[in-house]
Design a protein around this motif. Structure first.
Motif, PDB file in Angstrom:
ATOM      1  N   LEU A 134      92.312 -32.530  66.799  1.00 17.55           N
ATOM      2  CA  LEU A 134      91.803 -31.731  65.777  1.00 17.55           C
ATOM      3  C   LEU A 134      90.858 -32.458  64.853  1.00 17.55           C
ATOM      4  N   GLY A 135      90.778 -33.871  64.881  1.00 14.17           N
ATOM      5  CA  GLY A 135      89.898 -34.602  63.930  1.00 14.17           C
ATOM      6  C   GLY A 135      90.634 -34.881  62.700  1.00 14.17           C
ATOM      7  N   CYS A 136      91.901 -34.860  62.585  1.00  9.40           N
ATOM      8  CA  CYS A 136      92.750 -35.293  61.250  1.00  9.40           C
ATOM      9  C   CYS A 136      92.433 -36.786  61.078  1.00  9.40           C
ATOM     10  N   ILE A 137      92.707 -37.245  59.818  1.00 11.26           N
ATOM     11  CA  ILE A 137      92.141 -38.574  59.382  1.00 11.26           C
ATOM     12  C   ILE A 137      93.498 -39.152  59.263  1.00 11.26           C
ATOM     13  N   PRO A 138      93.950 -40.101  59.848  1.00 13.29           N
ATOM     14  CA  PRO A 138      95.156 -40.987  59.262  1.00 13.29           C
ATOM     15  C   PRO A 138      94.805 -42.004  58.223  1.00 13.29           C
ATOM     16  N   VAL A 139      95.839 -42.310  57.546  1.00  8.60           N
ATOM     17  CA  VAL A 139      95.697 -43.102  56.397  1.00  8.60           C
ATOM     18  C   VAL A 139      96.853 -43.974  56.194  1.00  8.60           C
ATOM     19  N   ASP A 140      97.076 -45.135  55.975  1.00  7.89           N
ATOM     20  CA  ASP A 140      97.895 -46.119  55.888  1.00  7.89           C
ATOM     21  C   ASP A 140      98.404 -46.299  54.152  1.00  7.89           C
ATOM     22  N   ARG A 141      99.531 -45.493  53.733  1.00  8.32           N
ATOM     23  CA  ARG A 141      99.729 -45.404  52.481  1.00  8.32           C
ATOM     24  C   ARG A 141     100.207 -46.754  51.771  1.00  8.32           C
ATOM     25  N   GLY A 142     100.382 -47.856  52.751  1.00  4.88           N
ATOM     26  CA  GLY A 142     100.995 -48.674  51.988  1.00  4.88           C
ATOM     27  C   GLY A 142      99.826 -49.986  51.935  1.00  4.88           C
ATOM     28  N   ARG A 143      98.671 -49.501  52.233  1.00  2.00           N
ATOM     29  CA  ARG A 143      97.627 -50.500  51.873  1.00  2.00           C
ATOM     30  C   ARG A 143      96.425 -49.572  51.008  1.00  2.00           C
TER      31      ARG A 143
END
Length: 237
Positions: free
Chosen positions: A112-121
């Motif tokens: 779908l084109g969702c954007i993952p992010v790393d909340r720890g950095r």
């Protein structure tokens, strides 16, 4: 009795996710449209079955945007994700990177084109998020972010994070705030789902060009004020 109905609903809605996820995988791998159709079908099924199994109806208020915009939404439970996704033509979510490893959700989110992010950095994740969003510009859709970064139960407070302002400025998109009362019926944790009307409301857009601090202050005020009003509607009957 409501707890038992809720338990049956939760079990069958996850079974439906598995059935649809497996059934649509070949099409989703070949075409992004296949992923979109599968996820729309699942969201609508989850809302339809919630209506007659647990007495939870859905109401979408306001003008639903159809073009390229930034959606900044109040997030109280998984159900508000489904309502927003079903309402928008092509929502693309900013999501936790860990969800990429969740069965079915990860595959379909990628397609779908969702954007993952790393909340720890935080610093690195924001920089990467901006780059990833830029890479998705050629694929139109409504970029959806939760400014508080997580689900927030009714009555609780978490600060609004700067990533929304960075995307607002970086994309040049109009921002559409979204309020909800969903958490009163579908809690952040637990099985019990309560009957009633879960409302998601698309609010007046914030046009591009508002300075960062003013944008964040306006965004938080309109979302929190309207969400509180929606929850008071329920409490006042």
């Amino acid at each position: 009795m409501q707890y038992l109905r809720s338990l049956i609903y939760v079990i069958q809605v996850y079974i439906a996710m598995a059935v649809l996820g497996i059934s649509f995988t070949p099409w989703a791998l070949l075409s992004k449209r296949g992923a979109l159709v599968a996820c729309k079908l699942y969201a609508r099924y989850a809302m339809w079955s919630a209506r007659w199994m647990i007495g939870l109806k859905v109401e979408v208020r306001g003008t639903v945007p159809t073009g390229e915009v930034l959606i900044a939404a109040k997030h109280q439970s998984f159900f508000d994700v489904l309502i927003i996704f079903a309402a928008l033509p092509h929502a693309k979510f900013i999501m936790k990177r860990e969800l990429l490893w969740t069965p079915f959700i990860g595959l379909y989110a990628k397609r779908l084109g969702c954007i993952p992010v790393d909340r720890g950095r935080k610093g690195a994740s924001i920089a990467r998020m901006v780059r990833d969003v830029a890479a998705e510009f050629e694929d139109p859709g409504q970029l959806t972010i939760y400014p508080q970064g997580t689900r927030v139960a009714p009555g609780d407070y978490k600060p609004y994070k700067g990533g929304t302002a960075i995307l607002y400025r970086g994309t040049g998109y109009t921002c559409v705030p979204v309020a909800t009362n969903v958490g009163l019926f579908w809690p952040k944790t637990g099985i019990l789902r309560k009957p009633g009307t879960a409302v998601v409301e698309f609010l007046d857009p914030i046009l591009p060009g508002v300075p960062r601090e003013a944008f964040m202050a306006q965004l938080e005020e309109v979302i929190e004020t309207r969400s509180d009003a929606l929850m008071r509607e329920v409490q006042l009957g």
